[in-house]
Design a protein around this motif. Structure first.
Motif, mmCIF file in Angstrom:
data_model
loop_
_atom_site.group_PDB
_atom_site.id
_atom_site.type_symbol
_atom_site.label_atom_id
_atom_site.label_comp_id
_atom_site.label_asym_id
_atom_site.label_seq_id
_atom_site.Cartn_x
_atom_site.Cartn_y
_atom_site.Cartn_z
ATOM 1 N N UNK A 1 -2.030 18.654 -12.193
ATOM 2 C CA UNK A 1 -3.432 18.101 -12.450
ATOM 3 C C UNK A 1 -4.142 19.144 -11.462
ATOM 4 N N UNK A 2 -3.298 19.618 -10.493
ATOM 5 C CA UNK A 2 -3.863 20.564 -9.246
ATOM 6 C C UNK A 2 -2.799 20.970 -8.411
ATOM 7 N N UNK B 1 0.451 21.997 -1.988
ATOM 8 C CA UNK B 1 0.280 20.842 -2.526
ATOM 9 C C UNK B 1 0.075 20.763 -4.123
ATOM 10 N N UNK C 1 6.860 4.243 -2.607
ATOM 11 C CA UNK C 1 6.866 3.083 -1.802
ATOM 12 C C UNK C 1 6.730 1.688 -2.928
ATOM 13 N N UNK D 1 0.070 11.128 -9.473
ATOM 14 C CA UNK D 1 -0.330 11.188 -7.989
ATOM 15 C C UNK D 1 0.302 12.337 -7.584
ATOM 16 N N UNK D 2 1.179 12.078 -6.163
ATOM 17 C CA UNK D 2 1.507 13.309 -5.296
ATOM 18 C C UNK D 2 2.821 13.591 -5.607
ATOM 19 N N UNK E 1 2.144 5.084 -1.321
ATOM 20 C CA UNK E 1 2.226 5.678 -2.778
ATOM 21 C C UNK E 1 3.186 5.252 -3.764
ATOM 22 N N UNK F 1 0.968 -1.028 -0.075
ATOM 23 C CA UNK F 1 -0.100 -0.075 -0.021
ATOM 24 C C UNK F 1 0.956 1.277 -0.031
ATOM 25 N N UNK G 1 -2.574 23.389 -4.977
ATOM 26 C CA UNK G 1 -3.398 24.009 -3.932
ATOM 27 C C UNK G 1 -2.818 24.740 -2.848
ATOM 28 N N UNK H 1 -5.724 5.181 -11.746
ATOM 29 C CA UNK H 1 -6.648 5.256 -12.901
ATOM 30 C C UNK H 1 -7.463 6.620 -12.363
ATOM 31 N N UNK H 2 -7.800 7.692 -13.252
ATOM 32 C CA UNK H 2 -8.676 8.495 -12.928
ATOM 33 C C UNK H 2 -10.182 8.711 -13.393
ATOM 34 N N UNK I 1 -0.413 18.229 -7.231
ATOM 35 C CA UNK I 1 -1.008 16.783 -7.729
ATOM 36 C C UNK I 1 -0.491 16.798 -9.109
ATOM 37 N N UNK J 1 6.180 16.344 -4.131
ATOM 38 C CA UNK J 1 6.599 17.119 -3.195
ATOM 39 C C UNK J 1 5.643 18.131 -2.927
ATOM 40 N N UNK J 2 5.569 18.507 -1.611
ATOM 41 C CA UNK J 2 4.695 19.279 -1.277
ATOM 42 C C UNK J 2 5.220 20.186 0.043
#
Lengths: 344, 344
Positions: free
Chosen positions: B137-138, B152, B107, B158-159, B104, B102, B140, B343-344, B154, B161-162
């Motif tokens: 993608x995003x 943050x 990992x 996926x994610x 990110x 599990x 914030x 998947x989006x 994105x 650095x923030x």
DNA sequence: GTTAGCACTCACACTCATAGAGTGCTAATT
DNA sequence: AATTAGCACTCTATGAGTGTGAGTGCTAAC
């Protein structure tokens, strides 16, 4: 009665320091010539016999010189060795290196670890901040698109894991904010460890209809937090040790490198260090594979709370004085930076 | 005219496979006894002399057996060796291991790397997703308290650095949202690499009064993104190689381990792999320190776009067939999981 | 084209002798 | 009583010398 008079201490010091430099058993003649010129080798021999009887030194084989025992190193570290004074250049260098590091705490620790192995010429190990012990400062759910929610968890030491959660039902921004606010109200200030034990059902009453998020997703998220604490252990500079005669035997080298790859073991080693700076010598190590090694570790803290540790691993024949002063200086700087960077 | 007839190919295959197993130079008698029983050793000797002249095998010293050359391995990999068929258990095992991971992407990659080194018994190297090539993608900005803003980012995988940004002036939630929205409008869809080259001043006109955030802080943030791509290179199982006779010489072992600790070098190695699966043998490596090694790497992708690579390093005497099939199976599963998870 | 036979090469393992560093003990010296 | 010189003894490390065996290349026979 045989006592550890001051001459014996001088001889022990001489043996240890010469052995640290040369990795060769030290003989009486060497000591009388290089360290205690006013005393004959015969006298030194007598004293050495005593030191051996007391367990501070040992003989690898009959009629070889002496090498320090773990007990000898221990006495040396505790009450014989002189404190190493770092020269200004090195201190400056460490400071500079830290100043230039940008990024998150994790990067800072990695960098510190690298720095440590470079400067000491031993291997370094480090654990990333243990978020479990830190407190939740802010939790926020952010909608990325209709079916993906990003959760961000901020603690009092910075950012932790955050993950994208895929939802079955679409949630609008307003709802997410509402839930975020509720979670913040309820959870802020709690240690992350506590989040795990938390009864989520208490919360659900307030925000009805979003059970999926609260009951299914959050616990998973919290679980992942706990898990991630364990795997964040690094090591650097393992290759340095291969230059030492201790590891000219491939078998020994291999055994040692294996330990470094076992994150669980490293975690165990680093976790139970509570003192500011700790020196563990040879058999004092709990981990069997490290019984020939010495460890010098220090903790780093934030807000007066220990959140992780970092240190150096090498053979018991380690330059204790030099390494201790380096580790000390480094963690001092590290703590300094941490308190500045994270200042609220 | 000397030609590479099919018997020569059989002999080359025998030499390579025997050498891979034993690490000992292979003699003509061995081949005639173990591999080509219908032919005498004298005949084999003649053929071997030819093979040597053609550059496929070499003699470590007069009157020793033969060992494959890089050119020999190359021919073997390209057109002699049989494809290894993974047994069902192993495939199942890989699938299972992936299912249980599990966390990110990072990992996931780390886990894959560990798995690879465990199964191959060589060392594995991997690079985390190169976000530079992915698209925003995003973005914030979240206020944590009066003076700390969390940013943050994105991407479509996926994610990333923030980081927490400390502000001089206090910003309220409304303002941050406004800025976030504006940034999203302007930046969504851009690749992160492009963010760096972006002229921030274009944006400022729309949100006046928050210059500090936009002009000072954002560029720094973007810069950090770029930097972080480079350092996310891992290796696992280096100790495995110490069991091989190739590295019974400490000097060689040390040299090799040094390469693994040089993230820049590893990055260089992993970066320029574009093929699906690539085999690099001995001197084909650009990195001098790897001229005695072979590399089997594969890329992993998301949305049809290559975002990173992972592979195995070992001596040129590597079990190519086995490793290739493992790397292949592993990346297949990896890609599979990635496409599901993201998947989006 | 293949094979038997043979002389030749070379690394490796083994033995053996020697040198050298260091010890412990005893007797002399301070 | 503490220190030291002297000496016999121990043990490792080093290097030379030797034998063994795996492997080759070549030649001549098949």
């Amino acid at each position: 009665m045989m006592s550890l008079n001051s001459r014996k201490r001088l001889i022990l010091q001489a043996i240890i320091e010469d052995y640290i430099n040369t990795a060769e058993p030290v003989g009486s003649r060497t000591i009388s010539k290089k360290y205690l010129t006013s005393v004959s080798s015969a006298t030194i021999r007598n004293e050495m016999a005593d030191l051996e009887e007391m367990g501070y030194i040992e003989q690898p084989y009959t009629s070889a010189g002496r090498i320090p025992s773990d007990k000898g190193y221990r006495l040396y570290v505790d009450s014989i060795m002189n404190q190493n004074i770092l020269n200004a250049k090195k201190i400056e260098y460490i400071k500079k290196e830290f100043m230039e590091t940008l990024g998150e705490i994790d990067d800072l620790i990695k960098h510190a670890s690298k720095l440590l192995s470079n400067m000491t010429k031993y291997a370094s190990i480090a654990m990333a901040p243990q978020y479990g012990k830190t407190r939740l400062k802010h939790i926020q759910l952010i909608g990325i698109d209709n079916f993906n929610v990003l959760s961000v968890i901020v603690t009092d030491v910075g950012i932790v894991k955050n993950s994208v959660i895929r939802m079955e039902e679409s949630l609008d921004i307003r709802t997410l904010d509402k839930i975020s606010n509720m979670l913040n109200d309820k959870l802020t200030g709690l240690s992350l460890d506590k989040l795990n034990d938390l009864d989520i059902s208490n919360l659900t009453s307030e925000v009805n209809g979003y059970n999926e998020l609260l009951i299914k997703v959050l616990p998973e998220l919290f679980q992942a937090l706990k898990y991630s604490d364990k795997i964040e252990v690094y090591h650097e500079g393992a290759a340095n040790l291969l230059d030492l005669p201790e590891y000219s035997d491939i078998q020994k080298a291999r055994e040692f490198l294996n330990v470094l790859d076992e994150h669980d073991l490293l975690f165990e080693v680093l976790e139970d260090k509570s003192e500011d700076l700790s020196v563990t010598i040879g058999k004092e190590n709990k981990i069997t594979q490290l019984k020939n090694c010495s460890l010098i570790t220090a903790t780093y803290s934030f807000n007066g709370k220990v959140i992780g540790s970092i240190g150096v691993v090498g053979p018991t024949r380690m330059e204790y004085s030099r390494v201790i002063s380096l580790v000390d200086c480094l963690t001092e700087n590290l703590n300094d930076i941490l308190s500045k960077v994270l200042k609220t």
